[in-house]
Design a protein around this motif. Sequence first.
Motif, PDB file in Angstrom:
ATOM      1  N   MET A 124       0.814  -0.905  -0.033  1.00 19.38           N
ATOM      2  CA  MET A 124       0.355  -0.080   0.602  1.00 19.38           C
ATOM      3  C   MET A 124       0.826   1.462  -0.151  1.00 19.38           C
ATOM      4  SD  MET A 124      -3.575   1.059   3.304  1.00 19.38           S
ATOM      5  CE  MET A 124      -4.284  -0.375   2.689  1.00 19.38           C
ATOM      6  N   LYS A 125       0.190   2.439  -0.936  1.00 18.32           N
ATOM      7  CA  LYS A 125       1.752   3.283  -1.061  1.00 18.32           C
ATOM      8  C   LYS A 125       0.605   4.752  -0.201  1.00 18.32           C
ATOM      9  CE  LYS A 125       4.697   1.384  -3.390  1.00 18.32           C
ATOM     10  NZ  LYS A 125       6.325   1.309  -2.825  1.00 18.32           N
ATOM     11  N   ALA A 126       1.736   4.884   0.170  1.00 17.63           N
ATOM     12  CA  ALA A 126       0.851   6.963   0.737  1.00 17.63           C
ATOM     13  C   ALA A 126       0.650   7.264  -0.212  1.00 17.63           C
ATOM     14  CB  ALA A 126       2.094   7.523   1.788  1.00 17.63           C
ATOM     15  N   LEU A 127      -0.720   8.153   0.336  1.00 11.92           N
ATOM     16  CA  LEU A 127      -1.700   8.529  -0.568  1.00 11.92           C
ATOM     17  C   LEU A 127      -1.007  10.279  -0.560  1.00 11.92           C
ATOM     18  CD1 LEU A 127      -4.949   7.777   0.743  1.00 11.92           C
ATOM     19  CD2 LEU A 127      -3.712   6.168  -1.879  1.00 11.92           C
ATOM     20  N   LEU A 155       6.140   6.291   5.562  1.00 15.33           N
ATOM     21  CA  LEU A 155       4.676   6.691   5.677  1.00 15.33           C
ATOM     22  C   LEU A 155       3.999   5.022   5.158  1.00 15.33           C
ATOM     23  CD1 LEU A 155       4.177  10.326   4.498  1.00 15.33           C
ATOM     24  CD2 LEU A 155       3.484   9.610   6.409  1.00 15.33           C
ATOM     25  N   ASP A 156       4.531   5.004   3.885  1.00 13.74           N
ATOM     26  CA  ASP A 156       4.394   3.762   3.552  1.00 13.74           C
ATOM     27  C   ASP A 156       4.148   2.536   4.143  1.00 13.74           C
ATOM     28  OD1 ASP A 156       3.437   4.589   1.499  1.00 13.74           O
ATOM     29  OD2 ASP A 156       6.274   4.275   0.228  1.00 13.74           O
ATOM     30  N   VAL A 157       5.155   2.341   5.386  1.00 19.66           N
ATOM     31  CA  VAL A 157       5.398   0.989   5.932  1.00 19.66           C
ATOM     32  C   VAL A 157       3.815   0.867   7.079  1.00 19.66           C
ATOM     33  CG1 VAL A 157       6.491  -0.045   7.821  1.00 19.66           C
ATOM     34  CG2 VAL A 157       7.822   0.748   5.734  1.00 19.66           C
ATOM     35  N   VAL A 158       4.003   2.137   7.384  1.00 22.05           N
ATOM     36  CA  VAL A 158       2.563   2.525   8.539  1.00 22.05           C
ATOM     37  C   VAL A 158       1.650   2.188   7.946  1.00 22.05           C
ATOM     38  CG1 VAL A 158       1.506   3.864  10.184  1.00 22.05           C
ATOM     39  CG2 VAL A 158       4.115   4.249   9.894  1.00 22.05           C
ATOM     40  N   ALA A 159       1.206   3.037   5.957  1.00 20.69           N
ATOM     41  CA  ALA A 159      -0.115   2.803   5.706  1.00 20.69           C
ATOM     42  C   ALA A 159      -0.377   1.074   5.935  1.00 20.69           C
ATOM     43  CB  ALA A 159       0.295   3.294   4.762  1.00 20.69           C
ATOM     44  N   GLU A 160       0.540   0.718   5.438  1.00 22.04           N
ATOM     45  CA  GLU A 160       0.198  -1.276   5.231  1.00 22.04           C
ATOM     46  C   GLU A 160      -0.163  -2.078   6.583  1.00 22.04           C
ATOM     47  OE1 GLU A 160       2.804  -4.831   3.891  1.00 22.04           O
ATOM     48  OE2 GLU A 160       3.784  -2.587   3.891  1.00 22.04           O
ATOM     49  N   GLY A 219      13.501  -1.427   8.233  1.00 27.28           N
ATOM     50  CA  GLY A 219      12.263  -0.527   7.941  1.00 27.28           C
ATOM     51  C   GLY A 219      10.897  -1.048   8.111  1.00 27.28           C
ATOM     52  N   THR A 220      10.650  -1.721   9.537  1.00 29.08           N
ATOM     53  CA  THR A 220       9.614  -1.974  10.531  1.00 29.08           C
ATOM     54  C   THR A 220       9.242  -1.511  11.313  1.00 29.08           C
ATOM     55  OG1 THR A 220      11.454  -3.299  11.767  1.00 29.08           O
ATOM     56  CG2 THR A 220      10.131  -4.696  10.317  1.00 29.08           C
ATOM     57  N   VAL A 221       7.956  -1.116  12.095  1.00 33.85           N
ATOM     58  CA  VAL A 221       7.612  -0.266  13.291  1.00 33.85           C
ATOM     59  C   VAL A 221       8.092  -1.337  14.594  1.00 33.85           C
ATOM     60  CG1 VAL A 221       5.436   0.167  14.627  1.00 33.85           C
ATOM     61  CG2 VAL A 221       5.765   0.697  11.813  1.00 33.85           C
ATOM     62  N   PHE A 222       9.191   0.014  15.062  1.00 37.13           N
ATOM     63  CA  PHE A 222       9.853  -1.094  16.452  1.00 37.13           C
ATOM     64  C   PHE A 222       9.214  -0.499  17.649  1.00 37.13           C
ATOM     65  CE2 PHE A 222      12.183   3.022  15.290  1.00 37.13           C
ATOM     66  CZ  PHE A 222      12.776   2.393  16.708  1.00 37.13           C
ATOM     67  N   LYS A 223       8.078   0.621  17.676  1.00 30.52           N
ATOM     68  CA  LYS A 223       7.701   0.745  18.633  1.00 30.52           C
ATOM     69  C   LYS A 223       6.072   2.203  18.741  1.00 30.52           C
ATOM     70  CE  LYS A 223       8.303   4.755  22.113  1.00 30.52           C
ATOM     71  NZ  LYS A 223       9.378   5.969  23.185  1.00 30.52           N
ATOM     72  N   GLU A 238      -2.521  -8.206  15.705  1.00 26.95           N
ATOM     73  CA  GLU A 238      -1.117  -7.385  15.266  1.00 26.95           C
ATOM     74  C   GLU A 238      -0.842  -6.754  13.607  1.00 26.95           C
ATOM     75  OE1 GLU A 238       1.988 -10.339  16.645  1.00 26.95           O
ATOM     76  OE2 GLU A 238       0.339 -11.823  16.112  1.00 26.95           O
ATOM     77  N   LEU A 239       0.335  -6.015  14.146  1.00 26.90           N
ATOM     78  CA  LEU A 239       0.596  -5.185  12.538  1.00 26.90           C
ATOM     79  C   LEU A 239       0.998  -6.469  11.978  1.00 26.90           C
ATOM     80  CD1 LEU A 239       3.104  -2.595  14.083  1.00 26.90           C
ATOM     81  CD2 LEU A 239       0.296  -2.776  13.838  1.00 26.90           C
ATOM     82  N   ALA A 240       0.760  -6.075  10.670  1.00 27.50           N
ATOM     83  CA  ALA A 240       0.201  -6.976   9.145  1.00 27.50           C
ATOM     84  C   ALA A 240       1.812  -7.973   9.053  1.00 27.50           C
ATOM     85  CB  ALA A 240       0.294  -6.123   7.678  1.00 27.50           C
ATOM     86  N   THR A 241       3.229  -6.725   9.132  1.00 26.53           N
ATOM     87  CA  THR A 241       4.236  -7.250   8.784  1.00 26.53           C
ATOM     88  C   THR A 241       4.947  -8.337  10.326  1.00 26.53           C
ATOM     89  OG1 THR A 241       5.399  -5.653   9.667  1.00 26.53           O
ATOM     90  CG2 THR A 241       5.120  -5.533   7.371  1.00 26.53           C
ATOM     91  N   ASN A 242       3.724  -8.168  11.323  1.00 25.20           N
ATOM     92  CA  ASN A 242       5.090  -8.954  12.286  1.00 25.20           C
ATOM     93  C   ASN A 242       3.830 -10.132  13.064  1.00 25.20           C
ATOM     94  OD1 ASN A 242       6.742  -6.881  12.162  1.00 25.20           O
ATOM     95  ND2 ASN A 242       6.024  -5.748  13.812  1.00 25.20           N
TER      96      ASN A 242
END
Length: 450
Positions: A1-4, A254-259, A303-307, A413-417
């Motif tokens: 998912m890309k940041a709009l 932003l893309d990471v958070v959007a996903e 490239g991941t959310v760690f906090k 959980e988050l999509a990537t975690n």
Amino acid sequence: MKALPLVLVVVLVASPALGAVGPEPFATPSADLGETQSLQVQASANETIHVLDIPESQVARSSINSQHVDLGPALGFSSIRANGRLQTLTSIERIESVADNNVRQQLILGEINRIEQRAIALQSQQQNALSAYNAGEMSARELVVELARIDAQARNLNDRRTELRQIAVDTPDFSLDSGRLAALERELDTFTGPVRAQAAAVLSGRADPARFFVRTSETGIVLSTIADDTYIREVYRSDLRDRESSGVTPAEALDVVAENYPTIWETRASQNGADVVGAGDSYLVRISHSRGQLFAYVDSGSGTVFKEAQIRPLDDGFVGDPATQVKDGLNLTVYRTYPGGPMRIALNESATDDPVSANVTLGLEVSQESTLIGQTDSDGNLWTLSPNSSFTVTVIRGNAAVVLTVSPTSVPELATNTSSPSSNVGDSGESGDSSGSMTETPASVAGALA
């Protein structure tokens, strides 16, 4: 998912850390993004709000404890703030008293070095506290107090960093590395959060007593609490960091958070709903959305959310997964949620559906002990935090009693975690008994809010 493209992206090298004005009640960090009441986008109550968490296989220990005003920690926080301010004023005065510009520059750089060294020491202090708790050498209450102390120290250091930055600006022919300052701020962010700040406010008597959820792994901490009809949650996962590399851009953050947070992303405020702050090792993405606020930290190496920190008003957005028991004219419904999530307990007359006010106790399956957690209000509701494993809710009114045993739902959980396909279940998904890796000590239960 890309940041709009309609998202306002603000890239700064230094900005206020989350709640970085000192240990205050949770409302403090809200000022950074403004109030959320005027948001123009509304989300369906059943849409999942994803959260950063510790995979079940990595959970070392979990508990719920109560915190209340405590003179010892309160005096400790006052001392930390006073000493920190004194050290900052002493450093600033020494720098400003020097006439030689070269010496002045060296003193500024020396102070920045000292803050960086203190940040390393705080990392060790936090890991030592986490290890002691996991080993049973520290109670959950003691861990929360220690984390609040670390929070206060980190805020002092960030205040000093901010003042040094301003002195550097005022020094002729000199400038500090903006990337270095930003990286230092993000590192200090590692030790602060709204739950820790709320704990300090409770311990200092500036906020009402509250229950705090703790869930840990060898390198991760999940904290949550409820205060003033608001759910507050923060998580730190050092295992998701890669300090040896970098390369993520602000747009990619932003893309990471959007996903990872699709519902939050899609319901962000229509104007200035998201921004990204930082440089170097990590970025802070801040989003104001229809059901609260999100502060997500993206590691530039992994490239991941760690906090993560989330602040969400308790309203109809928290539907939960209802489980009901009817007995002796009482209808008890527990709107189950994930471990550490906000859980609503509702009590009504079974014949008329009128709300009932009564005391509520909660017992954990692993300890076989029950604790009075509060009383349902005039609407028959009581908000509390979901335990980590199966639990029993008991309500007694006169000669009438109703008992309900349930399990928490799985963590959204988050999509990537995600650690398993079954982990990605929202508040209204299927239940999952998450007691497998949990250790809840009777002492932590006995200390819960009465």
